[in-house]
Scaffold this motif. Structure first.
Motif, PDB file in Angstrom:
ATOM      1  N   GLU A 128      43.428 -58.671 -17.663  1.00  0.00           N
ATOM      2  CA  GLU A 128      44.570 -57.760 -17.855  1.00  0.00           C
ATOM      3  C   GLU A 128      45.743 -58.172 -16.964  1.00  0.00           C
ATOM      4  O   GLU A 128      46.896 -58.161 -17.417  1.00  0.00           O
ATOM      5  N   ASP A 129      45.474 -58.532 -15.716  1.00  0.00           N
ATOM      6  CA  ASP A 129      46.534 -58.987 -14.809  1.00  0.00           C
ATOM      7  C   ASP A 129      47.203 -60.254 -15.343  1.00  0.00           C
ATOM      8  O   ASP A 129      48.420 -60.404 -15.272  1.00  0.00           O
ATOM      9  N   GLN A 163      39.609 -57.056 -15.291  1.00  0.00           N
ATOM     10  CA  GLN A 163      40.841 -56.724 -14.575  1.00  0.00           C
ATOM     11  C   GLN A 163      41.711 -57.969 -14.396  1.00  0.00           C
ATOM     12  O   GLN A 163      42.925 -57.918 -14.562  1.00  0.00           O
ATOM     13  N   GLU A 183      35.408 -56.878 -12.915  1.00  0.00           N
ATOM     14  CA  GLU A 183      36.390 -57.619 -12.127  1.00  0.00           C
ATOM     15  C   GLU A 183      37.096 -58.667 -13.005  1.00  0.00           C
ATOM     16  O   GLU A 183      38.315 -58.834 -12.937  1.00  0.00           O
TER      17      GLU A 183
END
Length: 106
Positions: free
Chosen positions: A18-19, A15, A12
């Motif tokens: 990356e976002d 991610q 999580e």
């Protein structure tokens, strides 16, 4: 925290990192020479988006080159600070600390 929960939290967090990196592509940093003759816009991920050069600088190649180096470096410094601050915030809040891995996130 059990291993499966920790692995889920790490995925999580990855991610979110990356976002955040994608979002930083849209964060623009503007920098200019002290006299305003050269302006540079870059993203927080250090991608140059725009360079604006006054006609006055076109007559002096050496001065233009000096301005480019100075202004681009200042913009990169600002962008790097924004980038590190944003990514640091994501990893510190979301990342479970695993014994012996603390130094990886500094």
């Amino acid at each position: 925290m059990d291993l499966m929960a920790m692995m889920g939290k790490m995925k999580e967090t990855q991610q979110r990192i990356e976002d955040t990196k994608k979002r930083l592509d849209t964060v623009l940093i503007d920098e200019q020479s002290t006299d305003g003759l050269l302006k540079v816009t870059i993203t927080a991920n250090n991608t140059i988006k725009n360079i604006s050069v006054s006609d006055a600088l076109l007559e002096d190649k050496e001065q233009l080159e000096d301005y480019l180096v100075t202004v681009i470096n200042k913009a990169i410094e600002k962008a790097t600070r924004v980038n590190l601050t944003e990514l640091d915030a994501v990893t510190k809040v979301d990342m479970p600390m695993i014994p012996g891995m603390e130094d990886m996130f500094k």
